[in-house]
Design an enzyme around this catalytic site. Structure first.
Site, PDB file in Angstrom:
ATOM      1  CG  ASP B  83      -1.612   1.265   1.481  1.00 36.84           C
ATOM      2  OD1 ASP B  83      -2.363   1.679   0.586  1.00 36.84           O
ATOM      3  OD2 ASP B  83      -1.430   1.874   2.561  1.00 36.84           O
ATOM      4  CG  ASP B  85      -1.896   7.596   0.576  1.00 40.67           C
ATOM      5  OD1 ASP B  85      -1.165   8.586   0.500  1.00 40.67           O
ATOM      6  OD2 ASP B  85      -2.664   7.238  -0.337  1.00 40.67           O
ATOM      7  CG  ASP B 242      -1.835   2.564   6.540  1.00 41.18           C
ATOM      8  OD1 ASP B 242      -1.932   2.245   5.335  1.00 41.18           O
ATOM      9  OD2 ASP B 242      -2.519   3.462   7.054  1.00 41.18           O
TER      10      ASP B 242
END
Lengths: 298, 298
Positions: B83, B85, B242
């Site tokens: 991922d 961001d 995250d």
């Protein structure tokens, strides 16, 4: 029991300017077309009746240094000691971005999540934690500049800060039912005064700020001072906070801790730090006050 | 094995403009006096060798629709699907504040933590979650304005966004050791291109964005497409993210999930969503690559 008027709550005609400010805030919210979340708009200002309730309350106050055997104490309503940022007002993310900007201003890059997880703790401990993250040391002059840079960066963003859903309603409802409460924040008085306006509280609402105690959270001083301010036993008090620092301070003060997710911590982080219940935000706590022992008419 | 030069990694002289941009970014960081965190500065650009490594790799690719019996598959290095961001770049808090501003722009107040916990999921699901929070409905015209308002608000803040500690080093190290990797983000290509610059990656780095699949996270499409892009079996892949949306998508794609705390979720939230390991940030993952099965010389 109906919602009390400002005059009934606060009783002093000289304070009408506060009531006017509260109305202006509500009007401004309406004029901008904001969709106010469930239950937030109906609240009246609160916090004053508590003091009246306690003027008439003659039960003995037991200091935390004395025995904590349950038989020593009468059974009564709990008192509430609230953190501010992330607990009653939605300011944590603005503070995080403001701290990141302040640190960049002195040449330090620190990840936002690390700032987030340390926000709300004492400034001295924050600096110690910061130093651990960096290869180089921090000189005294740089450290001295940080609070001012952060304050400037936060105040530039403070117009975006709102009361959290249910915060105004929760405080006014506690007041209405004679449940004592106070505010205790690791922040300076300057920010706390802005928060009082958002919460539609008068300047004399019971508030303990960083400036008034020796050590901030996770030391117990702020919550001990807040309990003393409103004349309640800390062991009858429920500390409500969004961060592990609130909950560690609650345990050290011998209060019970309630966690709110509205500051962006995870549920389990709050439980592991000592929260005996976790709610989403002030509105969720308001809707479940019975679960934490507040007896009130339905 | 030493750090490879740009030319060794990417092998095409025509791409020197990228190397120049990378150097400019580093110079700019140095000129502003930033204290770069442990290990971040030494990394070279990465990602290209992977493609070369896989051109020479003739092992069969098993689609996820086929049998997943372990005996069907050879044993080899895992691939990494990242991922962006909160996982490789420190942009989550800017996105949260930008979303809050965009929502205020259409008259909606939503708590920052609720935006935070929904960021990274598909836009359609985000809107469904948003509608649940509001008393009033959302009209199509308002919904259509939101992405543009958010983009404007985020781009105004994007100068403050940095690569997370260790992100550049992690990618270049994987490249150096021939471990395949790709990027997969629920965000639009516009933001992802900005992230590539921060990560010192060339435009042709393996990247799947929202625009390229039917459903974003927590649907598995983005990670399935990323695995396909670099020619690896999704079941040999480690999804690094995250947010719980990354980890749910990983499970649905049959990949293993690794959680990073650098997007501001709590450790247990990530574990409960399926992370088999949780690290602080890309640097922490880099320092523990052995724990997730990457064999490399010490």
């Amino acid at each position: 029991m109906g919602i009390l008027t400002h005059t009934e709550l606060w009783g002093r005609p000289g304070r009408s300017s506060f009531a006017g400010r509260g109305r202006r805030l509500r009007r401004a919210a309406g004029a901008s077309g904001s969709v106010v979340r469930r239950g937030q708009a109906a609240a009246s200002c609160g916090g004053g009746q508590r003091q009246a309730a306690f003027r008439d309350n003659e039960r003995p106050i037991v200091s935390s240094a004395e025995s904590d055997r349950p038989t020593d104490r009468p059974s009564h309503q709990p008192a509430f000691l609230f953190d501010l940022d992330g607990t009653l007002i939605d300011s944590v993310y603005q503070h995080v971005v403001a701290w990141a900007e302040a640190l960049e201003g002195v040449g330090i890059t620190l990840s936002a999540w690390k700032i987030h997880r340390r926000f709300g703790m004492s400034g001295g401990l924050f600096v110690t934690a910061l130093a651990r993250e960096l290869d180089t040391g921090l000189d005294a002059e740089t450290l001295a500049r940080l609070p001012g840079l952060h304050a400037d960066a936060y105040l530039r963003r403070s117009e975006d800060v709102r009361a959290l859903p249910g915060a105004v309603k929760l405080l006014s409802s506690l007041t209405e039912h004679g449940v004592p409460w106070a505010l205790a924040t690791s922040g300076p008085e300057r920010y706390a005064r802005l928060a009082l306006e958002l919460l539609e509280l008068p300047p004399e609402a019971p508030l303990v700020t960083r400036d008034q105690v020796r050590h901030a959270k996770p030391d117990p001083d702020l919550f001990l001072a807040a309990a003393e301010r409103i004349g309640v036993d800390i062991r009858d008090s429920l500390v409500v906070g969004d961060s592990v620092w609130d909950l560690l301070a609650a345990r050290r003060a011998r209060a019970l801790g309630i966690g709110l997710l509205s500051g962006g911590y995870g549920r389990e982080e709050l439980i592991y730090a000592g929260a005996f219940r976790v709610y989403e935000d002030p509105l969720d706590l308001f809707e479940h006050l019975d679960e934490v022992g507040v007896r009130r008419p339905l």
